[in-house]
Design a protein around this motif. Sequence first.
Motif, PDB file in Angstrom:
ATOM      1  N   ARG A 214      17.310   3.713  13.530  1.00 55.75           N
ATOM      2  CA  ARG A 214      16.858   4.938  14.203  1.00 55.75           C
ATOM      3  C   ARG A 214      17.399   6.124  13.458  1.00 55.75           C
ATOM      4  O   ARG A 214      18.564   6.438  13.539  1.00 55.75           O
ATOM      5  N   ARG A 215      16.544   6.777  12.760  1.00 50.36           N
ATOM      6  CA  ARG A 215      17.015   7.955  12.048  1.00 50.36           C
ATOM      7  C   ARG A 215      15.947   9.042  12.052  1.00 50.36           C
ATOM      8  O   ARG A 215      14.761   8.759  12.134  1.00 50.36           O
ATOM      9  N   THR A 216      16.404  10.238  11.977  1.00 53.12           N
ATOM     10  CA  THR A 216      15.508  11.386  11.907  1.00 53.12           C
ATOM     11  C   THR A 216      14.910  11.435  10.507  1.00 53.12           C
ATOM     12  O   THR A 216      15.607  11.234   9.526  1.00 53.12           O
ATOM     13  N   ALA A 217      13.634  11.712  10.413  1.00 53.15           N
ATOM     14  CA  ALA A 217      12.970  11.803   9.111  1.00 53.15           C
ATOM     15  C   ALA A 217      13.060  13.222   8.575  1.00 53.15           C
ATOM     16  O   ALA A 217      13.014  14.191   9.332  1.00 53.15           O
ATOM     17  N   ALA A 218      13.207  13.327   7.273  1.00 50.01           N
ATOM     18  CA  ALA A 218      13.177  14.635   6.611  1.00 50.01           C
ATOM     19  C   ALA A 218      11.764  14.847   6.080  1.00 50.01           C
ATOM     20  O   ALA A 218      11.182  13.948   5.474  1.00 50.01           O
ATOM     21  N   HIS A 219      11.206  16.016   6.335  1.00 48.86           N
ATOM     22  CA  HIS A 219       9.854  16.327   5.883  1.00 48.86           C
ATOM     23  C   HIS A 219       9.886  17.548   4.981  1.00 48.86           C
ATOM     24  O   HIS A 219      10.751  18.407   5.106  1.00 48.86           O
ATOM     25  N   HIS A 220       8.904  17.612   4.091  1.00 48.93           N
ATOM     26  CA  HIS A 220       8.775  18.772   3.208  1.00 48.93           C
ATOM     27  C   HIS A 220       8.094  19.904   3.966  1.00 48.93           C
ATOM     28  O   HIS A 220       7.145  19.683   4.703  1.00 48.93           O
ATOM     29  N   ILE A 221       8.580  21.125   3.766  1.00 49.69           N
ATOM     30  CA  ILE A 221       7.955  22.298   4.363  1.00 49.69           C
ATOM     31  C   ILE A 221       6.651  22.591   3.614  1.00 49.69           C
ATOM     32  O   ILE A 221       5.602  22.781   4.220  1.00 49.69           O
ATOM     33  N   PHE A 222       6.744  22.623   2.290  1.00 48.61           N
ATOM     34  CA  PHE A 222       5.567  22.801   1.446  1.00 48.61           C
ATOM     35  C   PHE A 222       5.171  21.424   0.917  1.00 48.61           C
ATOM     36  O   PHE A 222       6.009  20.730   0.333  1.00 48.61           O
ATOM     37  N   PRO A 223       3.925  21.002   1.113  1.00 48.27           N
ATOM     38  CA  PRO A 223       3.514  19.657   0.719  1.00 48.27           C
ATOM     39  C   PRO A 223       3.796  19.365  -0.756  1.00 48.27           C
ATOM     40  O   PRO A 223       3.479  20.172  -1.632  1.00 48.27           O
ATOM     41  N   LYS A 224       4.383  18.210  -1.006  1.00 46.44           N
ATOM     42  CA  LYS A 224       4.743  17.856  -2.381  1.00 46.44           C
ATOM     43  C   LYS A 224       3.511  17.583  -3.247  1.00 46.44           C
ATOM     44  O   LYS A 224       3.584  17.702  -4.459  1.00 46.44           O
ATOM     45  N   ALA A 225       2.388  17.253  -2.632  1.00 45.36           N
ATOM     46  CA  ALA A 225       1.162  17.040  -3.405  1.00 45.36           C
ATOM     47  C   ALA A 225       0.633  18.353  -3.988  1.00 45.36           C
ATOM     48  O   ALA A 225       0.078  18.379  -5.082  1.00 45.36           O
ATOM     49  N   ILE A 226       0.837  19.443  -3.277  1.00 46.57           N
ATOM     50  CA  ILE A 226       0.356  20.753  -3.727  1.00 46.57           C
ATOM     51  C   ILE A 226       1.429  21.488  -4.531  1.00 46.57           C
ATOM     52  O   ILE A 226       1.129  22.214  -5.463  1.00 46.57           O
ATOM     53  N   PHE A 227       2.696  21.272  -4.175  1.00 47.56           N
ATOM     54  CA  PHE A 227       3.815  21.941  -4.828  1.00 47.56           C
ATOM     55  C   PHE A 227       4.788  20.904  -5.410  1.00 47.56           C
ATOM     56  O   PHE A 227       5.911  20.756  -4.936  1.00 47.56           O
ATOM     57  N   PRO A 228       4.371  20.153  -6.429  1.00 47.44           N
ATOM     58  CA  PRO A 228       5.232  19.088  -6.952  1.00 47.44           C
ATOM     59  C   PRO A 228       6.555  19.602  -7.522  1.00 47.44           C
ATOM     60  O   PRO A 228       7.558  18.890  -7.495  1.00 47.44           O
ATOM     61  N   HIS A 229       6.576  20.828  -8.002  1.00 56.07           N
ATOM     62  CA  HIS A 229       7.808  21.387  -8.559  1.00 56.07           C
ATOM     63  C   HIS A 229       8.853  21.663  -7.477  1.00 56.07           C
ATOM     64  O   HIS A 229      10.019  21.855  -7.787  1.00 56.07           O
ATOM     65  N   MET A 230       8.447  21.656  -6.208  1.00 56.31           N
ATOM     66  CA  MET A 230       9.375  21.918  -5.102  1.00 56.31           C
ATOM     67  C   MET A 230       9.787  20.635  -4.378  1.00 56.31           C
ATOM     68  O   MET A 230      10.445  20.684  -3.358  1.00 56.31           O
ATOM     69  N   ARG A 231       9.415  19.483  -4.920  1.00 58.98           N
ATOM     70  CA  ARG A 231       9.616  18.201  -4.263  1.00 58.98           C
ATOM     71  C   ARG A 231      11.064  17.955  -3.851  1.00 58.98           C
ATOM     72  O   ARG A 231      11.317  17.506  -2.742  1.00 58.98           O
ATOM     73  N   PHE A 232      12.028  18.222  -4.724  1.00 59.82           N
ATOM     74  CA  PHE A 232      13.416  17.895  -4.419  1.00 59.82           C
ATOM     75  C   PHE A 232      14.297  19.117  -4.164  1.00 59.82           C
ATOM     76  O   PHE A 232      15.516  19.001  -4.153  1.00 59.82           O
ATOM     77  N   LEU A 233      13.685  20.263  -3.924  1.00 61.21           N
ATOM     78  CA  LEU A 233      14.486  21.444  -3.558  1.00 61.21           C
ATOM     79  C   LEU A 233      14.958  21.321  -2.121  1.00 61.21           C
ATOM     80  O   LEU A 233      14.168  21.002  -1.221  1.00 61.21           O
ATOM     81  N   LEU A 234      16.223  21.580  -1.898  1.00 60.79           N
ATOM     82  CA  LEU A 234      16.764  21.471  -0.540  1.00 60.79           C
ATOM     83  C   LEU A 234      16.151  22.510   0.383  1.00 60.79           C
ATOM     84  O   LEU A 234      16.051  22.291   1.585  1.00 60.79           O
ATOM     85  N   GLU A 235      15.716  23.631  -0.159  1.00 59.07           N
ATOM     86  CA  GLU A 235      15.083  24.674   0.657  1.00 59.07           C
ATOM     87  C   GLU A 235      13.711  24.242   1.159  1.00 59.07           C
ATOM     88  O   GLU A 235      13.140  24.880   2.027  1.00 59.07           O
ATOM     89  N   ASN A 236      13.173  23.175   0.597  1.00 63.19           N
ATOM     90  CA  ASN A 236      11.852  22.686   0.993  1.00 63.19           C
ATOM     91  C   ASN A 236      11.968  21.524   1.977  1.00 63.19           C
ATOM     92  O   ASN A 236      11.092  20.688   2.084  1.00 63.19           O
ATOM     93  N   GLY A 237      13.050  21.486   2.717  1.00 62.61           N
ATOM     94  CA  GLY A 237      13.216  20.403   3.688  1.00 62.61           C
ATOM     95  C   GLY A 237      13.597  20.926   5.038  1.00 62.61           C
ATOM     96  O   GLY A 237      13.990  22.032   5.229  1.00 62.61           O
TER      97      GLY A 237
END
Length: 64
Positions: free
Chosen positions: A41-64
Amino acid sequence: MGQLYRRLKVMYHTRWSYTIRARDNFTCQTCGRKHKPTPERRTAAHHIFPKAIFPHMRFLLENG
């Protein structure tokens, strides 16, 4: 080369996801429910900006 890339991507995503959940104190940002950091049981982390559209923001902590 492709297999190594996939493994690195999984490793980075796992680290990103855990960091986001720890930052939010394992609390859901939608409903406010707190979950213990257990595999079943764990909370899921989601991207604020979709990684498919913004691949350069995939691993930025600000995008979570």
